[in-house]
Design an enzyme around this catalytic site. Structure first.
Site, mmCIF file in Angstrom:
data_model
loop_
_atom_site.group_PDB
_atom_site.id
_atom_site.type_symbol
_atom_site.label_atom_id
_atom_site.label_comp_id
_atom_site.label_asym_id
_atom_site.label_seq_id
_atom_site.Cartn_x
_atom_site.Cartn_y
_atom_site.Cartn_z
ATOM 1 N N CYS A 1 13.229 -26.604 21.185
ATOM 2 C CA CYS A 1 12.772 -25.641 22.579
ATOM 3 C C CYS A 1 11.335 -25.520 22.490
ATOM 4 C CB CYS A 1 13.468 -24.427 22.163
ATOM 5 S SG CYS A 1 15.226 -24.544 22.742
ATOM 6 N N HIS A 2 10.702 -25.425 21.440
ATOM 7 C CA HIS A 2 9.209 -24.747 21.638
ATOM 8 C C HIS A 2 8.077 -25.949 21.600
ATOM 9 C CE1 HIS A 2 10.945 -20.960 21.932
ATOM 10 N NE2 HIS A 2 11.652 -21.154 20.790
ATOM 11 N N CYS B 1 16.974 -15.022 17.733
ATOM 12 C CA CYS B 1 17.179 -16.565 17.806
ATOM 13 C C CYS B 1 18.300 -17.101 16.967
ATOM 14 C CB CYS B 1 16.000 -17.323 17.357
ATOM 15 S SG CYS B 1 14.575 -17.142 18.545
ATOM 16 N N CYS C 1 0.768 -1.225 -0.154
ATOM 17 C CA CYS C 1 0.052 0.079 0.036
ATOM 18 C C CYS C 1 0.811 1.235 -0.060
ATOM 19 C CB CYS C 1 -1.023 0.013 1.419
ATOM 20 S SG CYS C 1 -2.235 -1.297 1.181
#
Lengths: 260, 161
Positions: free
Chosen positions: A179-180, A221, A113
């Site tokens: 880790c997640h 990270c 935009c």
């Protein structure tokens, strides 16, 4: 005999449950990063005066109302203070862009935009104006459930993001999932590992005392992994954003969140 | 004249070759012999120092072992809970087994989250340019930590409590 019968009943019950909720027992419960915060940090997130994210929203509104090269501003299409934005639509990003024939993140859409509707020179992906606009617009969908489409044209990009999520990177040689998903809830030194959900972005990081968007956080990270990072608008990070947001489909948008 | 030039050329060739040899050696710096789930001989024949090992174990830019493990004789504020406690690890594992686990845990468990502290950089995906051609720990540092863990006898826990 009785135990056998009990066993048979419990077995039947399980079969029954599986038919009722085919995927529930197999899918981990979604947990927003909010649940991993201290009470003090939770209060900070919920208080518009304490939460620095609201300053970013104010800045976003300023940019929103600034006229572009063609004398139009965002409010030309999206109304005063963005009142014409629909939360449901914002919660669908990243989504497939028919003109571009590619998936776009909310940032890509803002850039589109900025360039095509305001005739402005494109912003750098690191530009605070872009971060401010994204924060302000995403906040319009506060409380709306993340809802990213992973079918049709989006599917190959989603799959690429998923593959990336399970790829090891850097000298630490770890992937995101370890880790997640695998060790969520365990302590990494003093920090409890969260699910790495994205429903709070852009957010204020307590650790660096800065507002960050998702790619900026991903770069941090990569730094921790001692890995060579990717550009903020790279296809790799875009695909990963598709996977990560879709992975949190159903979580409520918390922008601007507070996180560690 | 021709004879002299020949010597010169041979010399140059040798120098160039020796350069290659060196860089090849540098790339393959992580040379060790794995036997089963062990590395029986100390890396590069080095001897570890337990005091240095303890410092490396705690150092967040080096071993950073406490990020994931607990070791109750260390009074650091935070211990991770991702890996098992390393109290009395020398009772469970031999020195040679511990050496392989620190060197490259992925040889034991390909899905491990534990970094290979002396894993060949050639096996690493997209290493940061800051760490190119390096390992997290040197062979000496691995030996230091091995010797530290081996020095922790069950009675060294009793003493601290």
């Amino acid at each position: 005999m009785i135990t056998l019968r009990a066993f048979r009943y419990s077995f039947l019950n399980l079969v029954f449950l599986f038919t009722l909720f085919p995927s529930t027992p197999l899918r981990a419960e979604l947990i927003s990063g909010y649940e991993f915060l201290s009470n003090q940090a939770k209060d900070m997130q919920n208080d518009d005066f304490q939460n620095p994210g609201y300053l970013m929203i104010e800045k976003g509104l300023e940019v929103y109302n600034t006229r572009g090269e063609n004398e139009k501003s965002c409010n030309h299409c999206h109304g005063n203070n963005g009142e014409k934005f629909t939360p449901k639509s914002i919660a669908q990003f990243p989504k497939f862009h028919n003109l571009l024939q590619a998936p776009v993140t909310l940032r890509d859409q803002i850039q589109f935009c900025w360039d095509k509707r305001l005739d402005n020179f494109p912003l750098l992906y690191d530009d605070t104006d872009l971060l401010a606009l994204e924060t302000m617009i995403r906040n319009k969908a506060y409380g709306e459930k993340v809802n990213v489409d992973t079918s049709g044209e989006m599917q190959p990009y989603y799959e690429a993001g998923k593959k990336f999520y399970f790829t090891r990177f850097g000298q630490m040689d770890m992937n995101c999932s370890q880790c997640h998903d695998v060790y969520t809830g365990r302590m990494l030194r003093g920090q409890k590992l969260s699910q790495g959900q994205t429903n709070g972005f852009p957010l204020f990081r307590l650790e660096s005392q800065k507002m960050v968007n998702l790619p900026q956080r991903l770069r941090e990270c990569f730094h921790s992994l001692r890995a060579q990072t990717f550009e903020q608008d790279s296809n790799e990070f875009r695909n990963l954003e598709i996977y990560l947001n879709a992975r949190g489909n159903g979580l409520k948008i918390e922008t601007p969140a507070i996180r560690y | 004249m021709i004879f002299k030039e020949n010597i010169l050329i041979t010399l140059v060739i040798f120098m160039v070759l020796s350069l290659f040899k060196n860089s090849y050696a540098a790339e393959d710096m992580t040379n060790y012999l794995m036997t089963g789930d062990s590395i029986n001989t100390p890396l590069d024949g080095l001897t570890g120092k337990p005091e240095r090992g303890q410092a490396l174990f705690r150092n967040q830019n080096k071993g950073n072992c406490l990020a994931c493990h607990q070791l109750s004789i260390l009074k650091d504020a935070f211990h991770g809970t991702i890996g098992p406690s390393l109290d009395q690890v020398s009772q469970r594992l031999t020195e040679a087994q511990i050496r392989l686990r620190i060197t490259d845990m992925k040889q034991v468990n390909p899905y491990s989250i534990m970094p290979g502290f002396y894993r060949s950089p050639k096996k690493i995906n997209r290493i940061s340019p800051l760490y190119e051609n390096s390992t997290i720990l040197t062979s000496q540092e691995v030996e230091d930590i091995v010797s530290y863990l081996m020095s922790l006898k069950p009675n060294s826990f009793a003493e601290q409590q």
